[in-house]
Write a protein that holds these residues in place. Sequence first.
Motif, short mmCIF file in Angstrom:
data_model
loop_
_atom_site.label_atom_id
_atom_site.label_comp_id
_atom_site.label_asym_id
_atom_site.label_seq_id
_atom_site.Cartn_x
_atom_site.Cartn_y
_atom_site.Cartn_z
N ILE A 208 0.83 -1.19 0.00
CA ILE A 208 0.00 0.00 0.00
C ILE A 208 0.87 1.25 0.00
CG2 ILE A 208 -1.87 1.21 1.17
CD1 ILE A 208 -2.36 -1.72 -0.03
N SER A 209 1.94 1.24 0.78
CA SER A 209 2.86 2.39 0.78
C SER A 209 3.44 2.60 -0.61
CB SER A 209 3.99 2.15 1.79
OG SER A 209 3.49 2.11 3.10
N TRP A 210 3.81 1.53 -1.28
CA TRP A 210 4.36 1.62 -2.64
C TRP A 210 3.31 2.17 -3.61
CZ3 TRP A 210 2.51 -1.14 -6.91
CH2 TRP A 210 3.28 -1.04 -8.08
N LEU A 211 2.07 1.72 -3.47
CA LEU A 211 1.01 2.14 -4.36
C LEU A 211 0.79 3.65 -4.28
CD1 LEU A 211 -1.29 1.16 -6.29
CD2 LEU A 211 -2.75 1.03 -4.26
N VAL A 212 0.77 4.20 -3.07
CA VAL A 212 0.51 5.62 -2.88
C VAL A 212 1.75 6.45 -3.21
CG1 VAL A 212 -0.10 7.39 -1.19
CG2 VAL A 212 -1.28 5.19 -1.17
N GLU A 213 2.91 6.03 -2.72
CA GLU A 213 4.10 6.86 -2.82
C GLU A 213 4.78 6.75 -4.19
OE1 GLU A 213 6.45 5.54 0.47
OE2 GLU A 213 4.86 5.99 1.92
N ALA A 214 4.84 5.55 -4.76
CA ALA A 214 5.53 5.37 -6.03
C ALA A 214 4.60 5.53 -7.23
CB ALA A 214 6.21 4.00 -6.07
N LYS A 215 3.37 5.03 -7.10
CA LYS A 215 2.44 5.05 -8.24
C LYS A 215 1.46 6.22 -8.20
CE LYS A 215 2.49 2.39 -10.98
NZ LYS A 215 3.32 2.39 -12.23
N LYS A 216 1.46 7.00 -7.11
CA LYS A 216 0.61 8.18 -6.99
C LYS A 216 -0.88 7.84 -7.15
CE LYS A 216 4.47 10.36 -6.69
NZ LYS A 216 4.99 10.67 -5.32
N ALA A 217 -1.25 6.68 -6.65
CA ALA A 217 -2.63 6.22 -6.73
C ALA A 217 -3.29 6.30 -5.36
CB ALA A 217 -2.69 4.78 -7.25
N HIS A 218 -4.60 6.17 -5.34
CA HIS A 218 -5.35 6.04 -4.10
C HIS A 218 -5.82 4.59 -3.97
CE1 HIS A 218 -5.50 10.20 -2.81
NE2 HIS A 218 -5.76 10.57 -4.06
N TYR A 219 -6.27 4.24 -2.78
CA TYR A 219 -6.72 2.87 -2.56
C TYR A 219 -7.95 2.86 -1.67
CZ TYR A 219 -4.77 3.12 2.16
OH TYR A 219 -4.51 3.48 3.46
#
Length: 336
Positions: A208-219
Amino acid sequence: MPAAVSSPIPAVLVKLGPLDAGRVADLRPYFDSVPDPRSRRGRWYSLTAILLVCACAVVSGARSIDELAEWAPRAPNALLTVIGIRRHLLGWRRTPSPATIGRVLGAVDGDALDQAVGAYLAGRHRSASGPSRVIAVDGKALRGSARLTATRRHLLSAVTHGTVVTLAQVEVGAKTNETTYFQPLLAPLDLTGAVVTFDALHSVKANISWLVEAKKAHYIAVIKTNQPTAHTQLAALPWRDIAVQHTTSASGHGRRESRSIKTCAVADELGGIAFPHARLAIRVHRRRKQTGKRETRESVYAVTSLDAHQTGPADLAAAIRGHWGVEMRRADCAHG
């Protein structure tokens, strides 16, 4: 609920809907067209900045001058930058006081503000290509794929909500290994601004950290007992004191089902939730009645990185229901 007739808060601001940094930037030129009723001397805040603070606060639930003023000090610094709240020489930002907001709203040209909001909404309608992308990560074993020397093939996929389009897919060895394929599956995709949904199996903090910080996505992440600390924190929130914010119901195939949703902001300074980048806690309560059987009830907890000014209960409910719909449709395909 619109502002009371005697309130200086313009009811038209409620129509703006969720406002993230991108939409605030889009709204700015329209508010720039509203005449400033103040003299030029002594202005610290532009009229546009004050109106944007009020708009963001109103769509987040503020319904009084004090609540408008209380929203800004809690807003993310990056959003205040987009709004136009200037830094002082020492580097900190002072947000408008209740007195400043009250004076401005009491003097602003209501007709000009109505026209600005109407023009913005019309522009959004003309340029809209649909809601924010919502993508489900889901794994399924393929029925009929087993062989004498191998078990059934198991695929992990990233698919769109609504009309299911597979954006990426990878074969995994077994269902318990799905989490290690989460990042390789999504890495090639442009997920900036997208909302990614997944079940409790993939609610892994590192992913989840990677998704938000690296991919600039929300979850939107469902939290079950495999995340014991976060699940306990979510279940302990004062849900009884929070009113139901959205409900849906459906019937068919001998079954009647209803869902209600509540949301609760999770403030870091009050302990937050033990889950990275969590901004809102969510509780979905499901009631299901099968013909000839007793009614069943279930509460499902989730967290999201979306803030209250970026989404609403109806949108969250639709995204969670959409993920369950993706799971069911893919299950049908796997079994067919």
